[in-house]
Design a protein around this motif. Sequence first.
Motif, PDB file in Angstrom:
ATOM      1  N   SER A 152     -60.145  -0.245  29.617  1.00 18.32           N
ATOM      2  CA  SER A 152     -59.717   0.357  28.349  1.00 18.32           C
ATOM      3  C   SER A 152     -58.202   0.280  28.189  1.00 18.32           C
ATOM      4  O   SER A 152     -57.693   0.056  27.088  1.00 18.32           O
ATOM      5  CB  SER A 152     -60.184   1.816  28.276  1.00 18.32           C
ATOM      6  OG  SER A 152     -61.596   1.880  28.167  1.00 18.32           O
ATOM      7  N   THR A 158     -65.923  -2.661  21.997  1.00 20.72           N
ATOM      8  CA  THR A 158     -65.687  -2.698  23.437  1.00 20.72           C
ATOM      9  C   THR A 158     -66.920  -2.304  24.228  1.00 20.72           C
ATOM     10  O   THR A 158     -67.292  -2.960  25.214  1.00 20.72           O
ATOM     11  CB  THR A 158     -64.525  -1.764  23.809  1.00 20.72           C
ATOM     12  OG1 THR A 158     -63.329  -2.196  23.149  1.00 20.72           O
ATOM     13  CG2 THR A 158     -64.294  -1.747  25.318  1.00 20.72           C
ATOM     14  N   SER A 183     -64.378  -7.086  27.591  1.00 17.79           N
ATOM     15  CA  SER A 183     -64.704  -5.897  28.382  1.00 17.79           C
ATOM     16  C   SER A 183     -65.571  -6.259  29.577  1.00 17.79           C
ATOM     17  O   SER A 183     -65.361  -5.766  30.695  1.00 17.79           O
ATOM     18  CB  SER A 183     -65.395  -4.847  27.507  1.00 17.79           C
ATOM     19  OG  SER A 183     -66.581  -5.381  26.935  1.00 17.79           O
ATOM     20  N   GLN A 185     -59.218   3.832  22.608  1.00 17.80           N
ATOM     21  CA  GLN A 185     -59.568   3.045  23.787  1.00 17.80           C
ATOM     22  C   GLN A 185     -59.311   3.829  25.067  1.00 17.80           C
ATOM     23  O   GLN A 185     -60.136   3.834  25.987  1.00 17.80           O
ATOM     24  CB  GLN A 185     -58.781   1.734  23.813  1.00 17.80           C
ATOM     25  CG  GLN A 185     -59.244   0.696  22.805  1.00 17.80           C
ATOM     26  CD  GLN A 185     -60.555   0.043  23.186  1.00 17.80           C
ATOM     27  OE1 GLN A 185     -61.121   0.279  24.249  1.00 17.80           O
ATOM     28  NE2 GLN A 185     -61.060  -0.805  22.301  1.00 17.80           N
ATOM     29  N   THR A 235     -62.414 -11.544  22.196  1.00 16.86           N
ATOM     30  CA  THR A 235     -62.730 -10.113  22.192  1.00 16.86           C
ATOM     31  C   THR A 235     -64.164  -9.794  22.575  1.00 16.86           C
ATOM     32  O   THR A 235     -64.434  -8.732  23.127  1.00 16.86           O
ATOM     33  CB  THR A 235     -62.446  -9.504  20.811  1.00 16.86           C
ATOM     34  OG1 THR A 235     -63.270 -10.159  19.820  1.00 16.86           O
ATOM     35  CG2 THR A 235     -60.986  -9.675  20.430  1.00 16.86           C
ATOM     36  N   MET A 264     -57.302  -3.333  27.240  1.00 13.78           N
ATOM     37  CA  MET A 264     -57.714  -3.649  25.876  1.00 13.78           C
ATOM     38  C   MET A 264     -56.912  -2.877  24.834  1.00 13.78           C
ATOM     39  O   MET A 264     -56.780  -3.322  23.687  1.00 13.78           O
ATOM     40  CB  MET A 264     -59.217  -3.387  25.715  1.00 13.78           C
ATOM     41  CG  MET A 264     -60.061  -4.286  26.595  1.00 13.78           C
ATOM     42  SD  MET A 264     -61.823  -4.260  26.221  1.00 13.78           S
ATOM     43  CE  MET A 264     -61.873  -5.087  24.647  1.00 13.78           C
TER      44      MET A 264
END
Length: 389
Positions: free
Chosen positions: A48, A225, A34, A346, A30, A51
Amino acid sequence: MEKSKRTFRGSYPAYALTYFFFYWSLGVFTSVLSMYLTGIGKSKAEMSFIMSASSLFGVVLIPIVGYINDKLRKPRLICTVMMACVAVFGILFALVRETMLLFLLNGCIMGFISSLSPVSERMTTSTKYRYGTIRIWGTFGYAAAVQVACAMMEFTSPQLIFVSVSVSAVLAIVGFLGTDDISFTDTEAAKAAAGKQFSFLCAPMYILFVIIGFVFSGCSNLNMTYSPILLQELGMPTGAVGTVLFFSTIVELPVILFSYKFMDRFSGRTLMLLAFAIMVAQFLLYATAPNAFVAVVTMLVLRAIGSTLFGMILLKIVRGVVQVRSVSTALGVISATDAMSAILMQNLGGILVENTSIRILYFAMAGLMMLGMILTLFLRVQNTEKVFS
């Protein structure tokens, strides 16, 4: 051989191994995902979207796994099977580039890991060891994974990141196999309550906490993120970002290690208000940071504390309002609701950043956290359950 197995089962090294590599799997995947996705040409909106898959899959998997754990009472078997799946999908993730495939694989990997988080957290409170002395290994694992992942991105092939996910998942399995089963209280009252395993869904304070968690987790996930991207936009190289993320994670160590000194002493509402206040301050500082130095200091001091507190508060409050037999189920329902929040946040966050800026996003997140603080003022939960002492 048999003697060594008996010695390993339920030992402190077994739990240390479990939590170090379980959280390594989470952290290595994680922390730079991004940056990895934007680095292979995905737009912020596509990033986004990909994720958000982890939350979408989590909505389904988290409550199911929690319910199965409460019913079967075989956490080692459940954890072994699901981490084996993570190991396989980690390799596949390194090989694909198509957006929809990345979406599906990310959903599977993070859905499986997220669904095991409530089970693993409950395992820490069912052992002979104090919560903090076990959970700190998760912090070490996550922090080390962040540093290694960023170094891999800058100096090696980024695909090695996802290979390490598979390796750490296998090592986590070894640890899980050495843990004790979660203890369940089979009193007559508990047996009588078994038929009402979902009765907590009607408890007003549980419902309110679900709503509060919806707000908190959505913003917290979005921060995970975009905080690395914020540092990059302020001019920091990837390796330096990894170092900042490493030390910002290490900051949570004293919070976890000394949780027994304060978590059972203060009410869930007081602790929740503190967690919200920390997040509001963090987001406002990000939104107004004139340079990378301010953002780095903010991240080092505040990034991990609020989310770490929330994770412990979640366990504390649920244990205070739910029957023992339903704890994993209740934690799963909250985690699934939080996953729904992450899906929404997100995608909305990606759209907002595409059309405005990351700073505007952080102003909006600070406003949502203030709303969460207002809701927390109405929270009333008993503080009699000793979870961390």
